[in-house]
Each structure stands twice: as C-alpha cells, then as structure tokens.
Design a protein around this motif. Structure first.
Motif, PDB file in Angstrom:
ATOM      1  N   ILE A  57      18.164  -7.529  35.942  1.00 37.42           N
ATOM      2  CA  ILE A  57      16.932  -8.168  35.483  1.00 37.42           C
ATOM      3  C   ILE A  57      16.374  -7.421  34.277  1.00 37.42           C
ATOM      4  CG2 ILE A  57      14.499  -8.555  36.074  1.00 37.42           C
ATOM      5  CD1 ILE A  57      15.367  -9.354  38.849  1.00 37.42           C
ATOM      6  N   SER A  58      16.416  -6.100  34.340  1.00 37.53           N
ATOM      7  CA  SER A  58      15.936  -5.284  33.220  1.00 37.53           C
ATOM      8  C   SER A  58      16.699  -5.612  31.942  1.00 37.53           C
ATOM      9  CB  SER A  58      16.097  -3.799  33.578  1.00 37.53           C
ATOM     10  OG  SER A  58      15.736  -2.977  32.485  1.00 37.53           O
ATOM     11  N   ASP A  59      18.031  -5.716  32.060  1.00 37.45           N
ATOM     12  CA  ASP A  59      18.847  -6.061  30.884  1.00 37.45           C
ATOM     13  C   ASP A  59      18.484  -7.443  30.348  1.00 37.45           C
ATOM     14  OD1 ASP A  59      20.149  -3.656  31.149  1.00 37.45           O
ATOM     15  OD2 ASP A  59      21.874  -4.485  32.216  1.00 37.45           O
ATOM     16  N   THR A  60      18.205  -8.377  31.263  1.00 42.16           N
ATOM     17  CA  THR A  60      17.851  -9.738  30.849  1.00 42.16           C
ATOM     18  C   THR A  60      16.504  -9.742  30.124  1.00 42.16           C
ATOM     19  OG1 THR A  60      19.016 -10.554  32.811  1.00 42.16           O
ATOM     20  CG2 THR A  60      17.622 -12.116  31.635  1.00 42.16           C
ATOM     21  N   LEU A  61      15.535  -9.021  30.641  1.00 40.40           N
ATOM     22  CA  LEU A  61      14.227  -8.940  29.981  1.00 40.40           C
ATOM     23  C   LEU A  61      14.357  -8.334  28.583  1.00 40.40           C
ATOM     24  CD1 LEU A  61      12.046  -7.724  32.992  1.00 40.40           C
ATOM     25  CD2 LEU A  61      11.858  -9.936  31.833  1.00 40.40           C
ATOM     26  N   MET A  62      15.153  -7.296  28.483  1.00 38.10           N
ATOM     27  CA  MET A  62      15.374  -6.682  27.174  1.00 38.10           C
ATOM     28  C   MET A  62      15.957  -7.699  26.198  1.00 38.10           C
ATOM     29  SD  MET A  62      18.182  -5.472  25.257  1.00 38.10           S
ATOM     30  CE  MET A  62      19.424  -5.057  26.471  1.00 38.10           C
ATOM     31  N   TYR A  63      16.884  -8.528  26.690  1.00 36.85           N
ATOM     32  CA  TYR A  63      17.536  -9.509  25.823  1.00 36.85           C
ATOM     33  C   TYR A  63      16.566 -10.624  25.444  1.00 36.85           C
ATOM     34  CZ  TYR A  63      21.820 -11.521  23.913  1.00 36.85           C
ATOM     35  OH  TYR A  63      22.796 -11.967  23.063  1.00 36.85           O
ATOM     36  N   VAL A  64      15.756 -11.042  26.415  1.00 39.53           N
ATOM     37  CA  VAL A  64      14.797 -12.116  26.163  1.00 39.53           C
ATOM     38  C   VAL A  64      13.768 -11.697  25.100  1.00 39.53           C
ATOM     39  CG1 VAL A  64      12.885 -13.387  27.234  1.00 39.53           C
ATOM     40  CG2 VAL A  64      15.079 -13.226  28.400  1.00 39.53           C
ATOM     41  N   TYR A  65      13.486 -10.404  25.016  1.00 37.45           N
ATOM     42  CA  TYR A  65      12.527  -9.905  24.028  1.00 37.45           C
ATOM     43  C   TYR A  65      12.937 -10.310  22.611  1.00 37.45           C
ATOM     44  CZ  TYR A  65       9.771  -6.649  21.201  1.00 37.45           C
ATOM     45  OH  TYR A  65       8.936  -6.104  20.262  1.00 37.45           O
ATOM     46  N   GLU A  66      14.244 -10.433  22.377  1.00 42.12           N
ATOM     47  CA  GLU A  66      14.716 -10.824  21.045  1.00 42.12           C
ATOM     48  C   GLU A  66      14.195 -12.205  20.666  1.00 42.12           C
ATOM     49  OE1 GLU A  66      18.946 -11.553  18.650  1.00 42.12           O
ATOM     50  OE2 GLU A  66      18.963 -10.738  20.676  1.00 42.12           O
ATOM     51  N   MET A  67      14.030 -13.077  21.662  1.00 36.17           N
ATOM     52  CA  MET A  67      13.532 -14.418  21.380  1.00 36.17           C
ATOM     53  C   MET A  67      11.998 -14.454  21.358  1.00 36.17           C
ATOM     54  SD  MET A  67      13.978 -17.983  23.533  1.00 36.17           S
ATOM     55  CE  MET A  67      15.606 -18.448  22.959  1.00 36.17           C
ATOM     56  N   LEU A  68      11.379 -13.794  22.323  1.00 38.27           N
ATOM     57  CA  LEU A  68       9.930 -13.925  22.477  1.00 38.27           C
ATOM     58  C   LEU A  68       9.149 -12.892  21.668  1.00 38.27           C
ATOM     59  CD1 LEU A  68       9.775 -14.658  26.318  1.00 38.27           C
ATOM     60  CD2 LEU A  68       9.986 -16.271  24.413  1.00 38.27           C
ATOM     61  N   GLY A  69       9.757 -11.744  21.373  1.00 35.32           N
ATOM     62  CA  GLY A  69       9.157 -10.752  20.486  1.00 35.32           C
ATOM     63  C   GLY A  69       7.859 -10.153  21.006  1.00 35.32           C
ATOM     64  N   ALA A  70       6.992  -9.791  20.048  1.00 34.43           N
ATOM     65  CA  ALA A  70       5.749  -9.080  20.379  1.00 34.43           C
ATOM     66  C   ALA A  70       4.858  -9.886  21.315  1.00 34.43           C
ATOM     67  CB  ALA A  70       4.996  -8.752  19.089  1.00 34.43           C
ATOM     68  N   GLU A  71       4.995 -11.201  21.276  1.00 34.49           N
ATOM     69  CA  GLU A  71       4.182 -12.054  22.148  1.00 34.49           C
ATOM     70  C   GLU A  71       4.447 -11.738  23.622  1.00 34.49           C
ATOM     71  OE1 GLU A  71       3.209 -16.830  22.704  1.00 34.49           O
ATOM     72  OE2 GLU A  71       4.664 -16.168  21.198  1.00 34.49           O
ATOM     73  N   LEU A  72       5.673 -11.353  23.929  1.00 34.21           N
ATOM     74  CA  LEU A  72       6.014 -11.006  25.308  1.00 34.21           C
ATOM     75  C   LEU A  72       5.291  -9.734  25.741  1.00 34.21           C
ATOM     76  CD1 LEU A  72       7.601 -11.126  27.926  1.00 34.21           C
ATOM     77  CD2 LEU A  72       9.568 -10.137  26.739  1.00 34.21           C
ATOM     78  N   LEU A  73       5.295  -8.695  24.883  1.00 36.84           N
ATOM     79  CA  LEU A  73       4.602  -7.458  25.225  1.00 36.84           C
ATOM     80  C   LEU A  73       3.099  -7.700  25.384  1.00 36.84           C
ATOM     81  CD1 LEU A  73       6.362  -4.786  22.966  1.00 36.84           C
ATOM     82  CD2 LEU A  73       6.616  -5.121  25.418  1.00 36.84           C
ATOM     83  N   SER A  74       2.537  -8.518  24.517  1.00 33.50           N
ATOM     84  CA  SER A  74       1.106  -8.829  24.619  1.00 33.50           C
ATOM     85  C   SER A  74       0.795  -9.530  25.932  1.00 33.50           C
ATOM     86  CB  SER A  74       0.671  -9.704  23.441  1.00 33.50           C
ATOM     87  OG  SER A  74       0.855  -9.022  22.222  1.00 33.50           O
ATOM     88  N   ASN A  75       1.681 -10.425  26.317  1.00 41.92           N
ATOM     89  CA  ASN A  75       1.510 -11.150  27.564  1.00 41.92           C
ATOM     90  C   ASN A  75       1.521 -10.187  28.758  1.00 41.92           C
ATOM     91  OD1 ASN A  75       2.845 -12.513  30.036  1.00 41.92           O
ATOM     92  ND2 ASN A  75       2.176 -14.284  28.838  1.00 41.92           N
ATOM     93  N   LEU A  76       2.487  -9.270  28.756  1.00 44.88           N
ATOM     94  CA  LEU A  76       2.575  -8.292  29.851  1.00 44.88           C
ATOM     95  C   LEU A  76       1.352  -7.385  29.865  1.00 44.88           C
ATOM     96  CD1 LEU A  76       6.350  -7.227  29.571  1.00 44.88           C
ATOM     97  CD2 LEU A  76       5.337  -8.793  31.231  1.00 44.88           C
ATOM     98  N   TYR A  77       0.923  -6.957  28.677  1.00 47.21           N
ATOM     99  CA  TYR A  77      -0.224  -6.041  28.584  1.00 47.21           C
ATOM    100  C   TYR A  77      -1.507  -6.711  29.087  1.00 47.21           C
ATOM    101  CZ  TYR A  77      -3.994  -3.318  26.521  1.00 47.21           C
ATOM    102  OH  TYR A  77      -5.144  -2.598  26.327  1.00 47.21           O
ATOM    103  N   ASP A  78      -1.706  -7.953  28.691  1.00 49.22           N
ATOM    104  CA  ASP A  78      -2.914  -8.669  29.133  1.00 49.22           C
ATOM    105  C   ASP A  78      -2.945  -8.787  30.653  1.00 49.22           C
ATOM    106  OD1 ASP A  78      -3.681  -8.947  26.523  1.00 49.22           O
ATOM    107  OD2 ASP A  78      -2.928 -10.992  26.301  1.00 49.22           O
ATOM    108  N   ARG A  79      -1.811  -9.099  31.246  1.00 49.53           N
ATOM    109  CA  ARG A  79      -1.767  -9.249  32.696  1.00 49.53           C
ATOM    110  C   ARG A  79      -2.002  -7.910  33.402  1.00 49.53           C
ATOM    111  NH1 ARG A  79       3.677 -12.498  33.860  1.00 49.53           N
ATOM    112  NH2 ARG A  79       3.052 -12.011  36.011  1.00 49.53           N
TER     113      ARG A  79
END
Length: 900
Positions: A367-389
């Motif tokens: 799952i960790s590897d998949t999240l790392m890979y998905v970051y390439e598509m979603l970018g900084a928006e993904l980190l912001s989403n996680l941080y807000d939650r």
C-alpha cells in the motif's frame, strides 16, 4: 498395480519425448493405434496412468505434426466414437460401454496436447510451425467444447474438464473471435458453485491474452459480462464469502489491467470503462482486515499502477481529459488504501497469528508503494488533503478519532516522504508542528510517528530550527523497548542528515542513549545501530569536545570489558564480549572526524593545533585490554572476528589517520596468527596493505607481518589445508592484494615464492567456489608481475605446466561450471605472459588420453588449444571458448543445459 502402470506410462512418454528418432517410421502408426487403445482401456482409471498415456500421445503428435499427422485432433475425436473391439488388432480395446469416461479421457487428451507443446524444448521455427498447425485445429476443438458446455446432459465433471481444456488451448493465442461465444458460456458457469473456481481460472486465462486486443468488439462485449457480476460481488462481500469475491475480483482485474490502454482508447465507451474501474475500486476496499477477513484487495494494487501509467502516457490535451475523469477516482483510492492500512483493535490484533501479522506488514508495504506512486498523479494536492485531515483530527476538540485514523494518515505521509522529495512542500512545516501533539502511548501509532519523523530527516536538515520540537519525542521513544527499531533508525537518520546542527542537543541525545545502552533496553543488533547514530553525532562536534564525550560514552562498556577479560571464558561472557566489541565497531564505522580544528585547512594547521584522532586515542588505550581478551579467547573464531572487526572498521573509517596504530596492530596480528591461524587476521592485513602499501614509514611493519602470516599459513598447507577453506581463500586474496599494491613484498628472502605458488595450486582444487575464485585472482595477479620479477618468472617457467594442468582439470569437470569465467582469465594471463610455453604445456597435458575428460576427442582438444593460443586480448572470446570446451568435457553440449 497402478504405481507400476504409472511407471510404464511415464517411461513411454520419456522415450517418445527424448528418443523419438530411435523408432523406425514404419512403426509410428502401430504405436499410435496402441496408445489410443490403451487410453480407451484406462479411461475409467487409474487417473494418473490415463494422464501419462495422454501426455505420451501428445508428445508423439508433436513429433509427427504436420507432415506425418496432419489432423491429430480430428483423428483423436474419431477414435473415441463408438466402435467394436478388434480382438486381433486391438486386444486391449473395450466396447464403448462408458461414454462418460471416454468423453473425459478425450478431454484429458485434448487438454494435455497444448500443455505438452508449451513445455517442450523446441527450436523457434519448429515451435512456430507447430503453433500454426494446432491453431488450425482449434475450430474443431472449440465447437466440441461449446456443445459439451451447453448440453444439459453433460455432468459437472465433463463441464469442468471442458473449462480446463479451453484454458489450455487459449494459451496458444488462438483467435478470440472464434472463442468469444465459448468464453461467454464460461460466465454462465460461474453460477454453478462446483464450477466457479475452474470457470474463474479459464476466464482469467482467456481475457489475459494479448491477442484479445485485436478484437475490440469482442473485448468490449466482455465488459457488460464482468459488470454483470457486480451484484454477486457485493453480496459475496457482505456475506464474507472470500472465495467468490476473490474469483470475481480476479476477472475484473484481468480485464482492466491487461487491456487498460485499449479500453481507454475507446472514448465512446468511457462510461463502461469507468464502471469497471469503480468495480475494481470496490474490490480494493472490500470490507475486512487483510489477510484475516479478506484476501482480495491485494490483487488490485498493480491495476492502479497500470491505469495511471496509461493515463499519463497520453499527450497533454488527451491526458487532461482523462485526469478530469480519473483524478477523483484516485483520491477515492487514497481514502480506501488508508482505510485498508489501518490496524485492527489491539484486542483483535493480539489474536492474529505471527504469519497473519507478517502478511499484513507486507500488505502495508505494498500500500505504501502504491501511495508513493499515486503521488505522481495527484501531486501536492494529495499532501494537502492528508494534512487537512490530520489537522482536523488533532486540533478539533469535537473530533473523537481512534488512534488508527491518526496512524493511517501518518502512514500516508511517511509512504510519500520516504521516496519523494517533499522539501518544497508547504505542508511539511505544519506537519512537523502537529506531530508533537500526538499521544504516543499506543505502540503501533508511536512506531509510525517515529518512521514519519525519520522520513523527514532531510527536510529537517534544511530546517534545523524545527529539531527542537521533534527530538524530545524521538528520545522519549528511545527508552521504550517496543519502539526499539523505529526510534533508533529515526535517530540514526537524524544524526546522519542533521549532524551539523545537533550540537545544542548533543548532551541530551548522549545522556538518553548512554542510559538505554547501560540498562540494555534494546537487543544487541539495535545497540549497534544506536552506536552508529552516535558516531554521526560525535563526528560533527567541535574536535576538542569529541574525545571527552567519546570517553564518557564508552567508559562504562570498557570497564565491563575489563571485568570480563579477568574472568575465565564461558558462553555468557563470550556473548557480552562480542556485544561490546560490536558496539565499538559500529561506533568507529561512522565516527569520521576531521582532526584539525574547525576553519583550519590541513596545510595551515600547526603541530600544536593538531588534535590526535579520538579513535586512535581510544584504540591505544584499550589495546592492552584487547590483547588480554585475545590471549584467553584465541581459539574462538567469533571473538577473534569481533576483535578484528573493531580494527577493520577503524582502518576503513580513518584510512591514513590510522597510521599510528599500524606497528602495534601488526605485532598483535602476528602473535595471534602465529599461535592460531584464523581468516579474520588475513582479511584485516589485506585492508592495511590496501591503505598503507605506499607509505614508507609503515612498510617495515607490514613486511614483517606478511612474512609471519605467510610462514604460518604455508605450515597449514603442509599439514593439510582441506579443513580450512576460509584460511585458503583469505590467504589467496591477501597475496593477490600484495601483488597488486605492493609486489616488492614478494622480493623478501623470507617469502618462499615456490611454496606460495603450490598453495595456489592446492586452493584451485578446493571444492568451495569462493576459495577457487580467490586462487584464480591470485594467479592472474601473479602472472601479470612475472615479467618484472625474475623470482616469480622462474617459478612460472618451472611449474607453469602444473598450473595449466590444474586449470584444465577444473574446466573439464573438476570444478563448478560457474568458475569457467575465472579459469578463462588465468588461461588468458598465461597466454599474454608466456605464449610459447603455454603452447607447449597445452600440447603436453592434452595429449594424455581421457584428460581432462573422456567426452572430448583429440581433434576437439587440438581445436581448443589453438583457439586459446590465438587470442591474447579479447576476454569475451576466451571465455566463450573455455565455456564451450567445458560443456563438451561434461557431455552437456547441445543438451539444453548448455543454455543455463
């Protein structure tokens, strides 16, 4: 009895498969008739005999197709039609009394035919010819299979055999256009619980064929069939029916993953494709904890990689359209993955087996590897989403989240930060500010907190002002045994990346670390890691502080070592000694200090300003203690290895700064080895030669040490070295290093070069591969020095024939085939240094009948020697020549094993 019948059928198959040419052509037809007769005879069992007979007939068919048997399938089907037994010609045949058994036998035969083709060793042209001939028979097979699958008279056994037969044939890449209706019938079979598993295997095999993509309409017709299983999938998930959810998921993933790009290209069908993607997303988020409650979700992870790659491979305009459709799906995927990564309650987790816990750990890594890979598509928006939650969970008093929610979000951050450069992310400062608010009373949450901090070590190095809020949390974790791995690895990363900014925190880190080391809170391996972390920390402190802090750190352990040295050897003392020496080794691995005060370059530093390296100071102080330990534990290899490890790590870290210790260490190693030869002393000497061979002030000590080691080792060889392959290996590597770095050491009158040469000959004959490799390297270096060193050249001229004979013996089968490359280098070196002599030695040794093998003729040996003598530069060509000759000697040329 069945076992003997099985042996007979298996032998028949092997003879047909491997010795077909031994059978005269006029007997082919008789053998075919007999095989068919026996298959009919055994159609009712035993099953294992029937299968081997079918495989034998399949192998025969592959030898005859297409010239001598143009339509094997049609002939096989005809042979199973009702017939009267012919007692004269077919004494083994039975009346057609059991059509059910005969039908199963025919299906077994048709199933193994493609399987035998797939497993046979065939030339590429012959394989293509057979594939084409078998594909031409597919229409007959397909029609019969469909008729049997649709017939209400067909038993479950027959239908299951039909499905297996189809699965076998689609592996030949038969036309999906002809198979479409049969594959659709397989979906109907999914409703039968007895056929479900087999139908799943068959459907997955069929739709996973790349050939499907040539039939777009057929491929598109499969999507509604797969989507039609969605309701069955949901019901099975609700009922915790793991087998059904697993099977339907496999079908959906096979279609989506294998044909992702083709389906994306069908823009008119984007809604069906999106529905398929959402069905796979449901499979990813199947309820329950993996692997205890479900085993389906892990099947889907690679699909998300494939879909993302295909979307991002489109040109910019088209990619933007797809991102608009699929980005929301990937954000949903992140939510699902974080949910699936959550631990169960501690009470439930306590009842999990160790195997389940390990599988769950691996699942979280995936799952960790998949999240790392998905970051390439979603970018900084993904980190912001996680941080807000995470911020809402920790800051909002109305949020009453379980610890698993917090842990999962941190796990998401860690997964991305571990491999992606997040230094420029604007949410990391906020995250660093939130982490100290987390209650780490739960061990699993605390573990993830530690790993998250560790993943941000590089960011902290660029923002050292944030260290003050984070380090206390790490140190609190350091005192907890359950956080041993995570807290120590995190501290090590911080000490490595942020060492230049840790001076204000050094005392706190050292105090806590010393406390946990003295109390032995952590296991030995983790203590080694902690000492490495402290080595990084100390190496960045002002030079005048290092020695004092180093003494403070190691004094309790040195005192314990001193006490142990006074006691009589016993197992408990041994482990404590190895543990303390291992901690010193680990500390010296990373304690790499500049011995000049800050701001002074080496040429500007005056003798009064030069500060002696603290490692050297410590080693000089503890050397008598170590010598005392060695004297008592001299015959214990593990203790000697631990002692040598301390000095080896020191030499590697200090390099030339180790100079002041060379004389004392040389003397100690000489005493150790003279009394009880052991490989670690040879390895440490080799490291010293690598560094100090060119320094005149140390050459006398090193020469004396080499003389002592060589004399003692040659005594071992004279007494019989077979029980000491490790000593032989290290001795060969040592003298290879001497010849490479300081060949003049071999000019010493106290070094018996001839005896050294013979020790190399003996080492080449060892069965242990590492020892032979070392001996080959020694001779390669030895031969390269012969022209410059008359003493070496004299030995070569006198005993070179023996070396040639020994190498050829290894090539001819005396040693592992993996060593052929190393033998070829010795032969190449011989040819470069003394081609005339090598020609003579080859002629003399190879003229012996049966040498190096009875498998090679005199002509083959002559050809080999000429090819070797012709080549003095091309390593690759010599290697190929030696390899080919070695295969001939072993009787493997052209056997198929030659490709291994």
């Amino acid at each position: 009895i069945p076992e003997i019948q099985f042996f007979g059928a298996s032998t028949l198959h092997i003879k047909i498969c491997r010795h077909w040419r031994d059978l005269p052509a006029e007997q082919h037809e008789d053998l075919r008739i007999q095989l068919l007769s026996h298959i009919l005879h055994f159609s009712s069992g035993p099953r294992m005999v029937l299968t081997r007979l079918c495989v034998a007939l399949a192998s025969m068919a592959l030898n005859l197709i297409p010239q001598a048997w143009s339509k094997p399938v049609a002939d096989m089907v005809r042979a199973f039609q009702p017939q009267k037994p012919d007692s004269d010609d077919n004494p083994g045949a039975k009346p057609y009394q059991d059509p059910h058994a005969h039908c199963l036998a025919l299906l077994e035969l048709l199933t193994v035919l493609p399987e035998e083709f797939q497993s046979s060793r065939l030339a590429q042209a012959r394989r293509a010819q057979l594939r084409e001939a078998l594909a031409g028979e597919w229409a007959v097979v397909c029609g019969m299979l469909r008729q049997l699958l649709q017939s209400q008279d067909s038993s479950v056994q027959v239908k299951e055999k039909v499905l297996r037969c189809l699965s076998s044939w689609v592996g030949l890449n038969v036309s999906l256009g002809e198979t479409q209706e049969l594959v659709q019938d397989c979906f109907t079979a999914l409703s039968n619980p007895e056929l479900f598993d087999t139908a799943v295997e068959t459907i997955v095999t069929a739709i996973s064929q790349p050939d499907c993509q040539r039939f777009i309409n057929v491929l598109l017709s499969l999507i509604p069939l797969v989507l039609g299983l969605y309701d069955q999938l949901k019901t099975a998930a609700q009922d915790r029916d793991m087998e059904t959810t697993h099977g339907i998921c496999r079908i959906a993933v096979a279609l989506g993953e294998t044909h992702s790009r083709v389906l994306l290209d069908q823009v008119d069908h984007w809604q069906e494709n999106l529905a398929l993607v959402n069905m796979i997303l449901f499979c990813t988020g199947i309820p329950g904890h993996y692997p205890v409650n479900e085993t389906t979700s892990s099947l889907t992870l690679t699909f998300w990689y494939t879909l993302q790659d295909d979307i991002l491979s489109f040109e910019a305009d088209k990619q933007a359209v797809y991102l608009q459709v699929y980005k929301p799906v990937y954000f949903q995927l992140v939510d699902v993955l974080l949910l699936k990564s959550q631990y169960p309650s501690q009470e439930e987790y306590a009842y999990w087996s160790s195997d389940d816990k390990e599988q769950f750990r691996i699942y979280r890594v995936d799952i960790s590897d998949t999240l790392m890979y998905v970051y390439e598509m979603l970018g900084a928006e993904l980190l912001s989403n996680l941080y807000d939650r995470l911020g809402r969970l920790l800051m909002d008093p109305q949020e009453s989240a379980a610890w698993q929610d917090t842990e999962a979000l941190l796990f998401g951050f860690q997964s991305i930060a571990e491999t992606i450069d997040v230094n420029y992310s604007d949410v990391i400062p906020g995250l660093i500010g939130l982490i100290p608010r987390i209650n780490i009373s739960n061990a699993m949450l605390a573990d993830t907190v530690m790993y998250t901090i560790g993943s941000l070590a590089e960011w902290l190095a660029d923002h050292p002002v944030m260290l003050g809020g984070i380090l206390p949390m790490v140190l609190r974790g350091l005192v907890k045994p359950e956080l041993s791995v995570s807290s120590i690895s995190t501290l090590k990363r911080i000490c490595r990346e942020c060492r230049q900014d840790l001076a204000p925190y050094a005392q706190d880190i050292l105090t806590v670390s010393q406390d946990v080391l003295v109390k032995e809170i952590h296991e030995s391996s983790q203590c080694m890691w902690l000492m490495q972390a402290l080595g990084f920390l100390l190496s960045a402190l002002p030079a005048e502080e290092v020695l004092g802090r180093l003494h403070s750190l190691i004094t309790p352990h040195i005192q314990q070592l001193d006490s142990l040295a006074l006691q009589e050897p016993n197992p408990a003392n041994k482990q404590s000694i190895i543990h303390i020496l291992g901690m010193l080794s680990s500390l010296f691995t990373t304690l790499d200090v500049n011995r000049h005060p800050d701001g002074l370059e080496e040429e500007d530093a005056s003798p009064s300003q030069t500060i002696q390296n603290p490692i050297v100071v410590v080693l000089q102080q503890v050397l008598p203690l170590i010598q005392n330990i060695v004297s008592k534990w001299l015959h214990d290899l593990e203790v000697v290895e631990a002692v040598c490890g301390v000095f080896d790590k020191s030499v590697r870290t200090l390099l030339h700064d180790f100079g002041p210790m060379v004389a004392q260490l040389s003397e100690m190693l000489g005493k150790i080895y003279r009394t009880y030869p052991q490989a670690p002393a040879l390895d440490l000497t080799r490291q010293m030669i690598h560094i100090f061979a060119g320094e005149g002030q140390h050459i006398s000590d090193i020469r004396s040490l080499v003389e002592v080691l060589t004399s003692a080792t040659l005594s071992v060889f004279q007494q019989g070295p077979r029980e000491h392959p490790d000593i032989a290996e290290s001795f060969m590597y040592l003298h290879a290093q001497i010849l490479k770095r300081s060949p003049d050491l071999h000019l010493s009158a106290k070094l018996d070069v001839k005896a050294l040469f013979y020790s190399g000959i003996l080492s080449i004959k060892f069965p242990e591969t590492p020892t032979v490799k070392a001996a080959c390297l020694f001779f390669t270096e030895f031969l390269s020095r012969c022209k410059d060193m008359p003493s070496l050249c004299d030995v070569l001229q006198r005993d070179g024939k023996l070396l040639t004979e020994t190498v050829l013996q290894g090539v001819g089968g005396g040693s592992s085939r993996s060593l052929v490359e190393h033998f070829s280098e010795v032969l190449l070196s011989l040819n470069r240094q003394c081609p005339a002599l090598l020609s003579q030695w080859l002629a003399e040794t190879l003229q012996t009948p049966g040498f190096p093998s009875a498998h090679v003729t005199a002509e083959q040996k002559y050809s080999f020697s000429q090819q070797i003598l012709r080549e003095q530069t091309n390593k690759r060509r010599v290697k190929e020549t030696v390899k080919e000759f070695s295969l001939l000697c072993r009787g493997l040329q052209g056997s198929g094993y030659s490709e291994c």
